[in-house]
Motif scaffolding. Structure first.
Motif, PDB file in Angstrom:
ATOM      1  N   ARG A 386      41.615  33.388  22.325  1.00  0.00           N
ATOM      2  CA  ARG A 386      41.836  32.053  22.170  1.00  0.00           C
ATOM      3  C   ARG A 386      40.601  31.186  21.362  1.00  0.00           C
ATOM      4  N   ASP A 387      39.457  31.792  21.230  1.00  0.00           N
ATOM      5  CA  ASP A 387      38.448  31.340  20.232  1.00  0.00           C
ATOM      6  C   ASP A 387      38.839  31.134  19.020  1.00  0.00           C
ATOM      7  N   LYS A 388      39.707  32.378  18.528  1.00  0.00           N
ATOM      8  CA  LYS A 388      40.170  32.674  17.046  1.00  0.00           C
ATOM      9  C   LYS A 388      41.211  31.388  17.014  1.00  0.00           C
ATOM     10  N   ALA A 389      41.916  31.260  17.936  1.00  0.00           N
ATOM     11  CA  ALA A 389      43.185  30.140  17.695  1.00  0.00           C
ATOM     12  C   ALA A 389      42.327  28.770  17.610  1.00  0.00           C
ATOM     13  N   ILE A 390      41.406  28.466  18.366  1.00  0.00           N
ATOM     14  CA  ILE A 390      40.706  27.184  17.907  1.00  0.00           C
ATOM     15  C   ILE A 390      39.990  27.181  16.685  1.00  0.00           C
ATOM     16  N   ALA A 391      39.447  28.319  16.271  1.00  0.00           N
ATOM     17  CA  ALA A 391      38.867  28.097  15.054  1.00  0.00           C
ATOM     18  C   ALA A 391      40.026  28.218  13.981  1.00  0.00           C
ATOM     19  N   THR A 392      41.040  28.718  14.196  1.00  0.00           N
ATOM     20  CA  THR A 392      42.078  28.645  13.032  1.00  0.00           C
ATOM     21  C   THR A 392      42.716  26.941  12.906  1.00  0.00           C
ATOM     22  N   VAL A 393      42.696  26.408  14.112  1.00  0.00           N
ATOM     23  CA  VAL A 393      43.259  25.105  13.959  1.00  0.00           C
ATOM     24  C   VAL A 393      42.379  24.433  13.211  1.00  0.00           C
ATOM     25  N   ASP A 394      41.010  24.423  13.484  1.00  0.00           N
ATOM     26  CA  ASP A 394      40.034  23.741  12.668  1.00  0.00           C
ATOM     27  C   ASP A 394      39.916  24.133  11.117  1.00  0.00           C
ATOM     28  N   LEU A 395      40.261  25.518  10.935  1.00  0.00           N
ATOM     29  CA  LEU A 395      40.232  25.817   9.426  1.00  0.00           C
ATOM     30  C   LEU A 395      41.406  25.471   8.694  1.00  0.00           C
ATOM     31  N   LEU A 409      48.216  28.499   4.847  1.00  0.00           N
ATOM     32  CA  LEU A 409      48.998  29.662   5.197  1.00  0.00           C
ATOM     33  C   LEU A 409      48.608  30.745   5.241  1.00  0.00           C
ATOM     34  N   VAL A 410      47.592  31.195   4.477  1.00  0.00           N
ATOM     35  CA  VAL A 410      46.891  32.428   4.469  1.00  0.00           C
ATOM     36  C   VAL A 410      45.998  32.391   5.898  1.00  0.00           C
ATOM     37  N   SER A 411      45.078  31.405   6.288  1.00  0.00           N
ATOM     38  CA  SER A 411      44.468  31.452   7.417  1.00  0.00           C
ATOM     39  C   SER A 411      45.542  31.529   8.742  1.00  0.00           C
ATOM     40  N   LEU A 412      46.638  31.086   8.673  1.00  0.00           N
ATOM     41  CA  LEU A 412      47.650  30.857   9.850  1.00  0.00           C
ATOM     42  C   LEU A 412      48.045  32.404   9.853  1.00  0.00           C
ATOM     43  N   TRP A 413      48.529  33.131   8.842  1.00  0.00           N
ATOM     44  CA  TRP A 413      49.129  34.372   8.729  1.00  0.00           C
ATOM     45  C   TRP A 413      47.804  35.434   9.341  1.00  0.00           C
ATOM     46  N   GLU A 414      46.630  35.154   8.774  1.00  0.00           N
ATOM     47  CA  GLU A 414      45.687  36.004   9.463  1.00  0.00           C
ATOM     48  C   GLU A 414      45.491  35.837  10.759  1.00  0.00           C
TER      49      GLU A 414
END
Ligand code: ME8
Length: 512
Positions: A386-395, A409-414
């Motif tokens: 969950r925390d990584k999801a939220i951090a990914t949205v911000d990034l 896209l790289v962030s999303l695929w990570e």
């Protein structure tokens, strides 16, 4: 009334059918527009065609048709391509429309009233393919090229109206200094500044030796230079000169996307015209790089011009959109090849995203009769996802604000990689064997939430696939009603929804 986010593509010449270069800029603009809407902005997105000028007149002549017949025929290919690529432009402007003539006449008059236009004679070289007057320095550069690499240039000597571009040398340099974000990526700003520092000569802005263009107000012997005409489209499209409401809601443009080939027109001439006419300047001109095809420059004579319609037929619009924006950093050059697309489909799409969705939904079908379970308690591993999801949205949001598609896209695929790893480590199949319904429910619920966030984030890039995933998740509310802020609300996919694994989203290419 709050201002809309206003994004544009260049308007494309109608001397020939669209190729992947045109598709690239249009797709990039569409992804920006969709992402801005996702952020909750009102958006105005303009694209269109550049239909005047000597090049079009000559192509028509060679085809034995009138220029307007050529334009009417070729414009259909561009409009159709927008549909094929799933482009969400708000308007499509053609420079042969009346609204545009009125707008160009008005700008011309304003620049004239500012004392920046005078009648003289142009004697020099002209590049018809680029519709560009050649400066002394450019002539030297051209002559230093091997003969077969030289653009075809013609000697011109004719009466011409001139724009006092020289007067804007200092104001432009000052503007670049104060607004370094005006030209992006930043290394392009250096190029532009150097060009301006090299000295600006007044610019010829009318021609008399052909007729396919907008006549100069008060002197119809002249037609207005096609770039003066074309650049004005960005104002026409938002209601200039008469629709004050529309204009104030949209102007200044937030970003003009252009290929690096036409940066000078957008970052030097266009702001100078606007300064002269007393109109606010666009906020950013972003220049992207150029595609070669299978290692070679795309050209008609080589016969390697790629038709985007064919790529879509073979791979689908979403794969094409994803490939173009993932393959190279936006701003740099890249190479287009089938093997590179296939590698992306099989790796990122089939193995990464497709596999995550299909195995998750398959397990929900198998262990919960297709009904998304209700979680009872979550452990720290679930919470980390969950925390990584939220951090990914911000990034991703930060990277998209910088127009760095490939980074987003790289962030999303990570993150997709993290979720796939979480699936492996949580091993729901073992939990099922052990009859640990509580953990099994919590894990599958967590994966489904992660997929929900991923779906919202990929939507601007791959709108059809996102819709498909959203439907597979059994969601009833439409995906386009969701905002980026919703993606941060963990739990966006509701327990109790009935999922459907169905067919795989991205079949591996050799399976086709
Ligand atoms: O220049 N790689 O129109 P145009 C990437 N009418 N992008 C490419 C490309 C390639 N190989 N080839 C073309 C004009 N493009 C003018 C513009 S705007 C007021 C007037 C893209 O039909 C890129 O965006 O030659 C480039 O700027 C545009 O197509 C040029 O299209």
């Amino acid at each position: 009334m709050s201002k809309s986010f206003y994004v544009t593509t260049p308007i494309y010449y109608v001397n020939d059918v669209p190729h992947i270069g045109h598709a690239y800029t249009t797709i990039a603009a569409d992804v920006i527009a969709r992402f801005k809407r996702l952020q909750g902005h009102k958006v105005f997105f303009l694209t269109g065609t550049d239909e005047h000028g000597q090049k079009i007149e000559r192509t028509a002549e060679a085809n034995g048709e009138k220029p307007i017949e050529l334009a009417d025929r070729v414009v259909k290919g561009f409009q159709n391509l927008s549909q094929v690529l799933n482009i969400t432009n708000d308007d499509f402007i053609r420079t042969t429309e009346d609204r545009h003539r009125i707008s160009v006449e008005e700008i011309f008059k304003r620049v004239e009233a500012a004392g920046d236009i005078y009648l003289s004679e142009y004697e020099g070289w002209y590049d018809v393919r680029d519709e560009a007057f050649i400066t002394e320095t450019q002539l030297e550069e051209i002559l230093s090229l091997p003969e077969d690499k030289r653009p075809i240039i013609e000697k011109v000597k004719e009466e011409s109206y001139f724009f006092r571009l020289s007067k804007y040398q200092e104001p432009l340099l000052e503007y670049y200094k104060k607004h370094p974000e005006f030209v992006q990526p930043s290394y392009r700003l250096n190029e532009v500044s150097r060009f301006v520092e090299g000295g600006l000569r007044d610019l010829s802005i009318s021609r008399t030796t052909f007729t396919w263009g907008i006549p100069v107000p008060g002197n119809p012997k002249h037609v207005i230079y096609v770039w003066f005409d074309a650049l004005t489209n960005y104002l026409t499209g938002v209601g200039f000169p008469d629709n004050e409401k529309m204009l104030s809601e949209n102007w200044p443009a937030d970003v003009h996307l252009v290929g690096k080939d036409i940066l000078r027109f957008h970052a030097v001439y266009w702001p100078a015209f606007l300064m002269s006419a007393g109109i606010e300047l666009p906020k950013t001109v972003f220049a992207h790089g150029w595609w070669t095809v299978e290692g070679e420059k795309m050209s008609k004579s080589v016969g390697n011009v790629v038709d985007p319609n064919q790529v879509v037929e073979e791979f689908g619009a979403d794969v094409f959109r994803y490939f173009l924006l993932r393959e190279i950093p936006f701003g740099q050059d890249g190479d287009f090849s089938k093997s590179a697309i296939v590698a992306r489909v099989n790796g990122d799409l089939a193995n990464g995203l497709g596999n995550l969705v299909s195995r998750t939904l398959g397990m929900i079908e198998k262990y919960f009769d297709g009904k998304i379970p209700e979680p009872t308690s979550l452990n720290s591993g679930d919470e980390a996802i969950r925390d990584k999801a939220i951090a990914t949205v911000d990034l991703v949001e930060k990277q998209m604000n910088e127009i760095a598609f490939h980074k987003a896209l790289v962030s999303l695929w990570e993150y997709i990689g993290d979720v796939n790893k979480y699936v492996d480590e949580s091993a729901p199949w073992t939990l099922a064997k052990e009859n640990n319904q509580e953990r099994l429910g919590a894990v599958l619920w967590t994966i489904v939430q992660a997929i929900g966030v991923i779906t919202i984030l990929i939507c601007p890039f791959m709108p059809k696939s996102a819709e498909e995933i959203w439907k597979k998740l059994g969601s009833v509310d439409p995906l386009n009603s969701k905002l980026l802020s919703d993606a941060k609300e963990w739990g966006i996919v509701k327990s109790g929804q009935i999922v459907e694994k169905g067919q795989s989203l991205f079949p591996r290419f050799e399976d086709k």
